[in-house]
Design a protein around this motif. Structure first.
Motif, PDB file in Angstrom:
ATOM      1  N   GLN A  82       0.819  -1.215   0.000  1.00 41.43           N
ATOM      2  CA  GLN A  82       0.000   0.000   0.000  1.00 41.43           C
ATOM      3  C   GLN A  82       0.851   1.263   0.000  1.00 41.43           C
ATOM      4  OE1 GLN A  82      -0.736  -2.578   2.351  1.00 41.43           O
ATOM      5  NE2 GLN A  82      -2.262  -3.403   0.930  1.00 41.43           N
ATOM      6  N   MET A  83       2.179   1.100  -0.151  1.00 42.01           N
ATOM      7  CA  MET A  83       3.124   2.218  -0.170  1.00 42.01           C
ATOM      8  C   MET A  83       3.207   2.923   1.179  1.00 42.01           C
ATOM      9  SD  MET A  83       4.456   2.070  -3.091  1.00 42.01           S
ATOM     10  CE  MET A  83       4.138   1.289  -4.684  1.00 42.01           C
ATOM     11  N   GLN A  84       2.917   2.199   2.252  1.00 45.45           N
ATOM     12  CA  GLN A  84       3.049   2.736   3.602  1.00 45.45           C
ATOM     13  C   GLN A  84       4.375   2.275   4.196  1.00 45.45           C
ATOM     14  OE1 GLN A  84      -0.439   0.841   5.176  1.00 45.45           O
ATOM     15  NE2 GLN A  84      -1.773   2.609   4.767  1.00 45.45           N
ATOM     16  N   ALA A  85       5.054   3.168   4.907  1.00 46.58           N
ATOM     17  CA  ALA A  85       6.348   2.837   5.489  1.00 46.58           C
ATOM     18  C   ALA A  85       6.189   1.838   6.631  1.00 46.58           C
ATOM     19  CB  ALA A  85       7.029   4.102   5.998  1.00 46.58           C
ATOM     20  N   THR A  86       6.951   0.748   6.570  1.00 44.88           N
ATOM     21  CA  THR A  86       6.963  -0.249   7.643  1.00 44.88           C
ATOM     22  C   THR A  86       8.279  -0.235   8.419  1.00 44.88           C
ATOM     23  OG1 THR A  86       7.736  -1.933   6.075  1.00 44.88           O
ATOM     24  CG2 THR A  86       5.352  -1.745   6.433  1.00 44.88           C
ATOM     25  N   ALA A  87       9.310   0.395   7.860  1.00 40.00           N
ATOM     26  CA  ALA A  87      10.593   0.517   8.552  1.00 40.00           C
ATOM     27  C   ALA A  87      11.352   1.710   7.974  1.00 40.00           C
ATOM     28  CB  ALA A  87      11.426  -0.756   8.398  1.00 40.00           C
ATOM     29  N   VAL A  88      11.973   2.486   8.857  1.00 38.88           N
ATOM     30  CA  VAL A  88      12.800   3.626   8.466  1.00 38.88           C
ATOM     31  C   VAL A  88      14.102   3.535   9.265  1.00 38.88           C
ATOM     32  CG1 VAL A  88      12.991   6.127   8.279  1.00 38.88           C
ATOM     33  CG2 VAL A  88      10.744   5.037   8.054  1.00 38.88           C
ATOM     34  N   ASN A  89      15.245   3.411   8.565  1.00 36.00           N
ATOM     35  CA  ASN A  89      16.524   3.218   9.237  1.00 36.00           C
ATOM     36  C   ASN A  89      17.630   3.943   8.488  1.00 36.00           C
ATOM     37  OD1 ASN A  89      15.934   0.983  11.342  1.00 36.00           O
ATOM     38  ND2 ASN A  89      15.136   0.084   9.448  1.00 36.00           N
ATOM     39  N   ASN A  90      18.764   4.091   9.158  1.00 36.91           N
ATOM     40  CA  ASN A  90      19.984   4.429   8.437  1.00 36.91           C
ATOM     41  C   ASN A  90      20.379   3.226   7.588  1.00 36.91           C
ATOM     42  OD1 ASN A  90      21.009   7.097   8.994  1.00 36.91           O
ATOM     43  ND2 ASN A  90      21.263   6.463  11.120  1.00 36.91           N
ATOM     44  N   ALA A 135       0.472   4.382 -10.131  1.00 39.28           N
ATOM     45  CA  ALA A 135      -0.656   4.832 -10.953  1.00 39.28           C
ATOM     46  C   ALA A 135      -0.543   4.163 -12.308  1.00 39.28           C
ATOM     47  CB  ALA A 135      -0.657   6.351 -11.098  1.00 39.28           C
ATOM     48  N   ASN A 136      -1.611   3.477 -12.713  1.00 47.29           N
ATOM     49  CA  ASN A 136      -1.624   2.765 -13.997  1.00 47.29           C
ATOM     50  C   ASN A 136      -0.458   1.784 -14.100  1.00 47.29           C
ATOM     51  OD1 ASN A 136      -3.885   4.302 -14.865  1.00 47.29           O
ATOM     52  ND2 ASN A 136      -2.513   5.968 -15.523  1.00 47.29           N
ATOM     53  N   GLU A 137      -0.212   1.091 -12.962  1.00 49.32           N
ATOM     54  CA  GLU A 137       0.845   0.076 -12.875  1.00 49.32           C
ATOM     55  C   GLU A 137       2.240   0.655 -13.084  1.00 49.32           C
ATOM     56  OE1 GLU A 137      -0.024  -3.189 -15.409  1.00 49.32           O
ATOM     57  OE2 GLU A 137      -1.846  -3.762 -14.330  1.00 49.32           O
ATOM     58  N   GLU A 138       2.389   1.956 -12.920  1.00 48.85           N
ATOM     59  CA  GLU A 138       3.683   2.620 -13.001  1.00 48.85           C
ATOM     60  C   GLU A 138       4.041   3.200 -11.633  1.00 48.85           C
ATOM     61  OE1 GLU A 138       5.851   2.867 -15.472  1.00 48.85           O
ATOM     62  OE2 GLU A 138       4.631   1.716 -16.904  1.00 48.85           O
ATOM     63  N   ILE A 139       5.311   3.032 -11.223  1.00 52.93           N
ATOM     64  CA  ILE A 139       5.791   3.562  -9.957  1.00 52.93           C
ATOM     65  C   ILE A 139       6.509   4.886 -10.206  1.00 52.93           C
ATOM     66  CG2 ILE A 139       7.304   3.179  -7.978  1.00 52.93           C
ATOM     67  CD1 ILE A 139       4.990   1.320  -7.957  1.00 52.93           C
ATOM     68  N   SER A 140       6.164   5.896  -9.420  1.00 47.50           N
ATOM     69  CA  SER A 140       6.822   7.196  -9.559  1.00 47.50           C
ATOM     70  C   SER A 140       7.271   7.703  -8.196  1.00 47.50           C
ATOM     71  CB  SER A 140       5.888   8.208 -10.219  1.00 47.50           C
ATOM     72  OG  SER A 140       4.698   8.361  -9.472  1.00 47.50           O
ATOM     73  N   ASP A 141       8.274   8.530  -8.213  1.00 52.78           N
ATOM     74  CA  ASP A 141       8.834   9.158  -7.008  1.00 52.78           C
ATOM     75  C   ASP A 141       8.014  10.404  -6.689  1.00 52.78           C
ATOM     76  OD1 ASP A 141      10.320  10.638  -5.198  1.00 52.78           O
ATOM     77  OD2 ASP A 141      11.963  11.034  -6.603  1.00 52.78           O
ATOM     78  N   VAL A 142       7.425  10.443  -5.504  1.00 54.60           N
ATOM     79  CA  VAL A 142       6.620  11.606  -5.106  1.00 54.60           C
ATOM     80  C   VAL A 142       7.174  12.269  -3.848  1.00 54.60           C
ATOM     81  CG1 VAL A 142       4.496  10.775  -6.183  1.00 54.60           C
ATOM     82  CG2 VAL A 142       5.014  10.102  -3.828  1.00 54.60           C
ATOM     83  N   LEU A 143       8.406  11.941  -3.473  1.00 58.39           N
ATOM     84  CA  LEU A 143       9.001  12.552  -2.290  1.00 58.39           C
ATOM     85  C   LEU A 143       9.286  14.028  -2.551  1.00 58.39           C
ATOM     86  CD1 LEU A 143      10.238  11.964   0.583  1.00 58.39           C
ATOM     87  CD2 LEU A 143      12.439  11.777  -0.599  1.00 58.39           C
ATOM     88  N   PRO A 144       8.804  14.935  -1.699  1.00 55.03           N
ATOM     89  CA  PRO A 144       9.105  16.369  -1.884  1.00 55.03           C
ATOM     90  C   PRO A 144      10.612  16.604  -1.877  1.00 55.03           C
ATOM     91  CG  PRO A 144       7.343  16.063  -0.282  1.00 55.03           C
ATOM     92  CD  PRO A 144       7.887  14.694  -0.572  1.00 55.03           C
ATOM     93  N   PRO A 145      11.132  17.402  -2.801  1.00 59.51           N
ATOM     94  CA  PRO A 145      12.581  17.593  -2.927  1.00 59.51           C
ATOM     95  C   PRO A 145      13.256  18.076  -1.650  1.00 59.51           C
ATOM     96  CG  PRO A 145      11.424  18.520  -4.817  1.00 59.51           C
ATOM     97  CD  PRO A 145      10.378  18.139  -3.829  1.00 59.51           C
TER      98      PRO A 145
END
Length: 251
Positions: A82-90, A135-145
């Motif tokens: 679901q594109m939800q973060a499950t782990a955030v690490n160095n 979106a439409n089976e395509e993955i895109s980067d949406v992280l704010p710069p």
């Protein structure tokens, strides 16, 4: 993938032992490690895990690995389907790297690694910030710069097995990852690949659990050799990397 700096001048052939020794003293820029196994080895690996006392942990999972480069560090984020973060690490920091170079077929890399904890504010921040979007089976980067740059992303199908009864007292985890890169910086990261990792997690100093490090090292290496033998024939068949004998000629 070895750079010319590992070889001596005007030399195109080196023994497996010499290459192994040079990799030990070379800096990380002298070679690139690429993890890859053959799909045809999967049935043999499924039989091996049962023979070696490993037990499946859960079902096959779909996840996404993302590396975000910030001004002074790189953050590793794991996302679920679901594109939800499950782990955030160095990202992992390698304390020691050792190579076992084969004369023909696959090599083995042994790592002692650690990673420093992130601040709670960073974990909360990236856990609530959109990173990838489908979106439409395509993955895109949406992280704010302003939050960093996505320098790597992959879609992974992951299976895990555990072995709890070991001579050293450490728990072994075997991880199978079918990895499809989505965003890459380097050419060697582009192709889909199958990877296997054998992991032993050491308890922190404040835990009462004790592990015999010498026994652990020997047991880990012996298990890795068995896995290597199981994967090697498929690897050689797929990548056509069987060594050919070199015969010295006198003129």
């Amino acid at each position: 993938i070895v750079s010319p700096s590992v070889m001596k001048k005007k030399t195109n052939v080196v023994s497996a032992y010499s290459l192994q020794q040079r990799l030990q003293v070379a800096n990380s820029g002298a070679y690139t490690w690429v993890s890859a196994a053959s799909e045809e080895s999967i049935p043999a690996m499924e039989a091996l895990v049962g023979d070696e006392g490993f037990v499946a942990v859960g079902k096959r999972q779909l996840s996404y690995d993302v590396h975000v480069r910030r001004a002074k560090d790189v953050i590793a984020i794991e996302l679920n389907r679901q594109m939800q973060a499950t782990a955030v690490n160095n990202v992992w920091h390698n304390l020691q790297t050792s190579h076992v170079v084969s004369g023909s077929g696959m090599d083995t890399r042994l790592l002692i690694r650690t990673r420093t904890p992130l601040r709670r504010a960073d974990i909360d921040h990236f856990s609530n910030t959109p990173v990838l979007k489908m979106a439409n089976e395509e993955i895109s980067d949406v992280l704010p710069p302003e939050h960093g740059e996505v320098i790597y992303a992959s879609e992974n199908e992951v299976r895990r097995w555990e072995k709890r009864q070991t001579m050293s007292g450490a728990r072994f985890t075997l991880v199978e990852t079918r990895r499809q890169p989505l965003i890459v910086l380097h050419e060697h990261e582009e192709d889909m690949r199958l990877e296997y990792q054998l992991i032993a997690s050491l308890p922190s100093q404040n835990q009462s659990e004790k592990v015999d490090l010498r026994t652990l090292s020997l047991e880990l290496f012996d298990t890795a050799k068995i896995i290597l033998e199981t994967l090697n024939s498929g690897f050689v068949n797929q990548f056509k990397c069987e060594a050919e004998p070199v015969v010295a000629k006198r003129e």
